[in-house]
Design a protein around this motif. Sequence first.
Motif, PDB file in Angstrom:
ATOM      1  N   THR A 152      -1.446   8.608   2.275  1.00  0.00           N
ATOM      2  CA  THR A 152      -1.948   8.377   3.727  1.00  0.00           C
ATOM      3  C   THR A 152      -1.348   9.455   4.572  1.00  0.00           C
ATOM      4  OG1 THR A 152      -1.362   6.367   4.602  1.00  0.00           O
ATOM      5  CG2 THR A 152      -3.841   7.028   3.200  1.00  0.00           C
ATOM      6  N   ASP A 153      -2.572   9.638   5.578  1.00  0.00           N
ATOM      7  CA  ASP A 153      -0.987  10.568   6.583  1.00  0.00           C
ATOM      8  C   ASP A 153      -1.425   9.934   8.574  1.00  0.00           C
ATOM      9  OD1 ASP A 153       0.223  13.024   7.830  1.00  0.00           O
ATOM     10  OD2 ASP A 153      -1.766  12.987   8.798  1.00  0.00           O
ATOM     11  N   ALA A 154      -0.052  10.068   8.705  1.00  0.00           N
ATOM     12  CA  ALA A 154       0.175   9.299  10.109  1.00  0.00           C
ATOM     13  C   ALA A 154      -0.700  10.014  11.120  1.00  0.00           C
ATOM     14  CB  ALA A 154       1.587   8.854  10.879  1.00  0.00           C
ATOM     15  N   ALA A 155      -0.471  10.985  11.266  1.00  0.00           N
ATOM     16  CA  ALA A 155      -1.426  11.880  11.999  1.00  0.00           C
ATOM     17  C   ALA A 155      -2.384  11.765  12.027  1.00  0.00           C
ATOM     18  CB  ALA A 155      -0.344  13.533  12.455  1.00  0.00           C
ATOM     19  N   ALA A 156      -3.398  12.013  10.908  1.00  0.00           N
ATOM     20  CA  ALA A 156      -4.887  11.639  10.437  1.00  0.00           C
ATOM     21  C   ALA A 156      -5.207  10.515  10.972  1.00  0.00           C
ATOM     22  CB  ALA A 156      -4.961  12.462   9.574  1.00  0.00           C
ATOM     23  N   VAL A 157      -4.397   9.311  10.802  1.00  0.00           N
ATOM     24  CA  VAL A 157      -4.697   7.922  10.884  1.00  0.00           C
ATOM     25  C   VAL A 157      -4.736   7.619  11.774  1.00  0.00           C
ATOM     26  CG1 VAL A 157      -4.552   5.283  10.405  1.00  0.00           C
ATOM     27  CG2 VAL A 157      -4.242   7.257   8.423  1.00  0.00           C
TER      28      VAL A 157
ATOM     29  N   LEU B 160       0.610  -1.390  -0.077  1.00  0.00           N
ATOM     30  CA  LEU B 160       0.103  -0.352  -0.181  1.00  0.00           C
ATOM     31  C   LEU B 160       0.807   1.299   0.249  1.00  0.00           C
ATOM     32  CD1 LEU B 160      -2.109  -0.995   2.363  1.00  0.00           C
ATOM     33  CD2 LEU B 160      -3.268  -0.585   0.264  1.00  0.00           C
ATOM     34  N   ALA B 161       1.394   0.874   0.390  1.00  0.00           N
ATOM     35  CA  ALA B 161       3.055   2.527   0.813  1.00  0.00           C
ATOM     36  C   ALA B 161       3.980   2.594  -0.334  1.00  0.00           C
ATOM     37  CB  ALA B 161       3.740   2.314   1.767  1.00  0.00           C
TER      38      ALA B 161
ATOM     39  N   ALA C 186       0.452   1.042   9.852  1.00  0.00           N
ATOM     40  CA  ALA C 186       1.657   0.589   9.011  1.00  0.00           C
ATOM     41  C   ALA C 186       1.832   1.041   8.170  1.00  0.00           C
ATOM     42  CB  ALA C 186       1.967  -1.185   9.219  1.00  0.00           C
ATOM     43  N   GLU C 187       0.525   1.194   7.009  1.00  0.00           N
ATOM     44  CA  GLU C 187       0.175   2.031   6.087  1.00  0.00           C
ATOM     45  C   GLU C 187       0.842   3.279   5.785  1.00  0.00           C
ATOM     46  OE1 GLU C 187      -1.875   3.346   2.324  1.00  0.00           O
ATOM     47  OE2 GLU C 187      -3.043   1.969   3.981  1.00  0.00           O
ATOM     48  N   SER C 188       0.175   3.847   7.317  1.00  0.00           N
ATOM     49  CA  SER C 188       0.261   5.223   7.472  1.00  0.00           C
ATOM     50  C   SER C 188       1.716   6.123   7.705  1.00  0.00           C
ATOM     51  CB  SER C 188      -0.720   5.963   8.082  1.00  0.00           C
ATOM     52  OG  SER C 188      -0.432   5.335   9.726  1.00  0.00           O
TER      53      SER C 188
ATOM     54  N   THR D 284      -9.762   1.184   1.802  1.00  0.00           N
ATOM     55  CA  THR D 284     -10.267   2.542   1.116  1.00  0.00           C
ATOM     56  C   THR D 284     -10.358   3.453   2.359  1.00  0.00           C
ATOM     57  OG1 THR D 284     -10.632   0.561  -0.482  1.00  0.00           O
ATOM     58  CG2 THR D 284     -11.304   2.754  -0.741  1.00  0.00           C
ATOM     59  N   ALA D 285     -11.870   3.540   2.441  1.00  0.00           N
ATOM     60  CA  ALA D 285     -12.228   4.193   3.279  1.00  0.00           C
ATOM     61  C   ALA D 285     -12.128   5.638   4.588  1.00  0.00           C
ATOM     62  CB  ALA D 285     -14.239   4.199   3.838  1.00  0.00           C
ATOM     63  N   ALA D 286     -10.987   4.371   4.790  1.00  0.00           N
ATOM     64  CA  ALA D 286     -10.063   5.316   6.323  1.00  0.00           C
ATOM     65  C   ALA D 286      -8.874   5.255   5.419  1.00  0.00           C
ATOM     66  CB  ALA D 286     -10.013   3.645   7.586  1.00  0.00           C
ATOM     67  N   GLY D 287      -8.164   5.742   4.170  1.00  0.00           N
ATOM     68  CA  GLY D 287      -7.260   6.002   3.798  1.00  0.00           C
ATOM     69  C   GLY D 287      -7.072   8.394   3.879  1.00  0.00           C
ATOM     70  N   LEU D 288      -6.826   8.568   5.523  1.00  0.00           N
ATOM     71  CA  LEU D 288      -6.898   9.735   5.094  1.00  0.00           C
ATOM     72  C   LEU D 288      -6.257  11.045   4.955  1.00  0.00           C
ATOM     73  CD1 LEU D 288      -9.536   8.873   7.245  1.00  0.00           C
ATOM     74  CD2 LEU D 288      -9.445  10.634   8.531  1.00  0.00           C
TER      75      LEU D 288
END
Length: 487
Positions: free
Chosen positions: A129-134, A92-93, A153-155, A336-340
Amino acid sequence: MNEGTVLLLAGILLLFAIVTTKFSVRLNVPTLILFVFIGMLAGTDVTGLIDFADFEQARLFGTIALVIILFDGGLNTKWPNFKTVLPAALSLATVGVLVTTGIIALVAHYLLDFSWPFALLIGALIGSTDAAAVFSLLNGRPIDQKVKHTLEAESGTNDPMAVFLTILFTEFALDPASFSLIQGVLSLFYEMGLGLAIGLLIGWVLTTLMNRIQLQSSALYPTLLISGALLSYGVATSLHASGFLAVYVTGIWFSNHDLIYRDILVRFSGSLSHLAEVGMFIMLGLLVFPKQLLDPSMLVVSGIIVLTLILIARPLAVWLSLLPFRYNFREQSVITAAGLRGAVPIILATYPLSSGLPDAYPLFNIVFFTVMTSALLQGTALPWIVKLMKLDAKPTIDIEPLIQFMTVANPNAEIVEVSVPSFCPIDGKTLQEIEMPQDLLVVAVIRDDAILTPRGQTRLIGGDQLLILTPKQSEERIRQLIASLGI
């Protein structure tokens, strides 16, 4: 504006931001939206309380905040959980970011008539995606653990790719003639490989030092911990490696090795991370001029990019990235929905501005609008999608460390607080009916704000808080024990 006024405004904004988190939970709105909104209200276009438009300083403060947030994310990551989802998260990353960047660039070029350098730059800026947001969105939410660990892990690992692509396409936009894709790819492998090595090295050195050094005051250990995050990022970036990856890896190393004063250090890091998150999003709100965001042409362009990201790019990127792995439709839907998007794209959008790229400011507004809309729509919809896909996790037995007994070099025992849920098999049993291991001792039972002295005839009920004296790092064993007793 004198120092007193600056500190007064900072205190008011921080207090207001913390209080509004209560509304965030009730309204089911990501906290970053409220923090940014507070910054916009205090900015030049609305109240004019704070006149701040220094993108160079914003990038510096934002980077420091992200270092602290990423380090805390790593510090709360357990390797046994992390390694099971690592291949999928890395896909994903990397693949996911490249696919997202490519789709956004195609739409920006062919539909919105951006030049290829600017189209690719827009895609790179909002590709990760963003670590802080996720981390903020997932914190405390009942969500399937496999999905949650994958998203974290992705963020935590996709920032290096986003930084690399942003710098690469910024150079392409500044000087297309000298652009070299091969050199850029080689640079990516160098940055990620060396960043990983530096993160592991700094983690090993600092954990060894913290467990062996005898400082005069225990209050110095949190400072020593944070020095590891700053050192990891600083050494990596000085050697032109990925500082964000190094910081995250250092945090993971700390999390999965014996560490003196562990629970105190983790709480300190968490508090500092929350402060960094609030300050960073307020600062980013100050950089935005709402009147420019409401320009009709800007709204149309940004709206098309947002819809492309949410409805096409993110779903396709998740599907392609997870093809080799065992993720079903329900799990992919939640991922998919959580990919902020969050602070990272906004901070990266300051790179073209500070590099002197002509007409770079519209890019910042596009990225900001995309991030806010993505966070609002996806963050608000996530709980409903989780329930719809039946991936809301069951309540867990809450293990909260309270007191740690230790020698200076080796922590060996602690008192932990255990919350007894009503579904637990020991609900309704007396202590003498529960076969506790000899190295675990219930020292108190807290019920309705009253402290009960535990005896053999003491009957436990759902909602009780047990204070248990236990050897170090026994939280998972206690959780499994209590969940299995009586079955």
